[in-house]
Design an enzyme around this catalytic site. Structure first.
Site, PDB file in Angstrom:
ATOM      1  N   ARG A 237     -20.486  23.181 -41.547  1.00 53.73           N
ATOM      2  CA  ARG A 237     -20.358  21.950 -41.907  1.00 53.73           C
ATOM      3  C   ARG A 237     -19.490  21.916 -43.180  1.00 53.73           C
ATOM      4  NH1 ARG A 237     -22.016  20.451 -37.540  1.00 53.73           N
ATOM      5  NH2 ARG A 237     -23.650  19.312 -37.192  1.00 53.73           N
ATOM      6  N   GLU A 266     -14.221  13.690 -42.353  1.00 52.87           N
ATOM      7  CA  GLU A 266     -13.634  13.690 -41.159  1.00 52.87           C
ATOM      8  C   GLU A 266     -13.476  12.260 -40.524  1.00 52.87           C
ATOM      9  OE1 GLU A 266     -15.185  18.337 -40.230  1.00 52.87           O
ATOM     10  OE2 GLU A 266     -16.212  16.483 -39.055  1.00 52.87           O
ATOM     11  N   HIS A 285     -12.139  20.087 -35.942  1.00 51.13           N
ATOM     12  CA  HIS A 285     -13.587  19.935 -35.417  1.00 51.13           C
ATOM     13  C   HIS A 285     -13.631  20.152 -33.981  1.00 51.13           C
ATOM     14  CE1 HIS A 285     -17.650  18.632 -36.658  1.00 51.13           C
ATOM     15  NE2 HIS A 285     -17.708  19.468 -36.018  1.00 51.13           N
TER      16      HIS A 285
END
Length: 319
Positions: A237, A266, A285
């Site tokens: 994270r 994000e 990601h």
């Protein structure tokens, strides 16, 4: 039939997977993306709502009178106000452990890229530098061999254990800081405190859930205890690290490199201090997103909903 609304289906399935399993369970409406302001409008007639990153706030839940079930298309479920759902007796489910292998694989992709800078060296060859070289070989960065180095893992859950197995296969010494060392003992792994993990490791890899207690725990003070030759990896994270402190550590050469698949926000702001920092590799990601992992995720989302509809709900996070 029941009405099923998928608020943000594109990231899970941009077209390479089949929604047929879900469509067999009800009338399905799929949106690519749904901003929070449109959640109620789009889900007003829904019995079932499935969400990945679209936010289901307490206010939104209160304004959806038909809502009976919320399925999170992910492991983390912080996008849903689970207490508000619980007050309405609406179960919220998640999907654990679908991406373990994929995340472990990407973790080592980042580590190996920092070790060899294959992308940068390939670009140099493509630019003609090898063809014009006076020698048969050249390199622009220190080349690092992992055998004999120490891998420090923060969080030895399923993903952390998968990363540890790969590290051991490379001949690395593996140490770990973990909440439950007595429960999750692993052959070849030595448990240490957090300070020792950061001080002794040549590579520190984060695999712990984020909470209020550990937000931005990787800060300047901890970074200054690391070896100057060490790498920091985060595929967990983004909020686990203080991004300004990590950027400063890179600028000052206090650590040798950083590999990230996650950021605090994000998509990131264009002025994120890490973007453009030296000796950093950032991927958008993608650790969770192999076709195989997304297939498992979609199958489990369908399985979770089918279990609920048959009266035997599973993977409920707000019992």
């Amino acid at each position: 039939m029941i009405n099923i609304v998928v608020l943000d289906g594109y990231a899970l399935n941009p077209g390479d997977l089949s929604w047929d399993g879900l469509k067999a369970l009800g009338n399905v409406t799929i949106y690519d993306r749904t901003p929070e302001a449109q959640v109620v409008e789009r889900a007003i007639d829904a019995d079932i709502v499935l969400t990945n990153k679209s936010i289901l706030s307490a206010e939104s839940i209160a304004r959806l009178p038909q809502l009976k079930y919320i399925g999170v298309i992910a492991t983390g479920y912080n996008v849903v106000n689970i207490e508000a759902a619980k007050a309405r007796n609406i179960p919220v489910t998640n999907v654990p452990a679908y991406s373990t292998s994929a995340v472990a694989q990407l973790t080592f992709a980042l580590i190996l890229e920092l070790c060899h800078r294959t992308g940068a060296h390939s670009d140099a060859v493509r630019a003609g530098r090898w063809a014009s070289s006076k020698d048969f070989s050249f390199w622009d960065f220190p080349l690092v061999e992992l055998e004999g180095k120490t891998l420090g893992i923060v969080g030895l859950g399923q993903i952390g254990q998968a990363v540890a197995r790969i590290g051991l296969a490379f001949g690395m010494k593996v140490i770990a800081h973990h909440k439950h060392p007595e429960r999750d003992q692993m052959e070849g792994v030595t448990f240490v405190d957090l300070a020792t993990c950061f001080k002794e490791a040549d590579v520190v890899s984060l695999h712990t859930p984020m909470s209020a207690a550990n937000k931005e725990f990787v800060n300047a003070a901890l970074l200054h205890t690391m070896k100057r030759t060490a790498f920091l990896i985060n595929t967990s994270r983004g909020g686990l690290i203080n991004e300004a402190d990590v950027a400063a550590a890179l600028q000052e050469g206090r650590i040798a490199g950083v590999g990230l698949d996650v950021l605090s926000t994000e998509p990131p702001a264009v002025d994120n201090p890490l973007i453009g920092s030296p000796n950093i590799i950032i991927t958008p990601h993608i650790a969770w997103a192999t076709s195989a992992a997304r297939g498992r995720l979609l199958n489990k989302v369908v399985e979770n909903l089918a279990a609920f509809l048959s009266g035997r709900a599973q993977n409920v996070v707000n019992k």
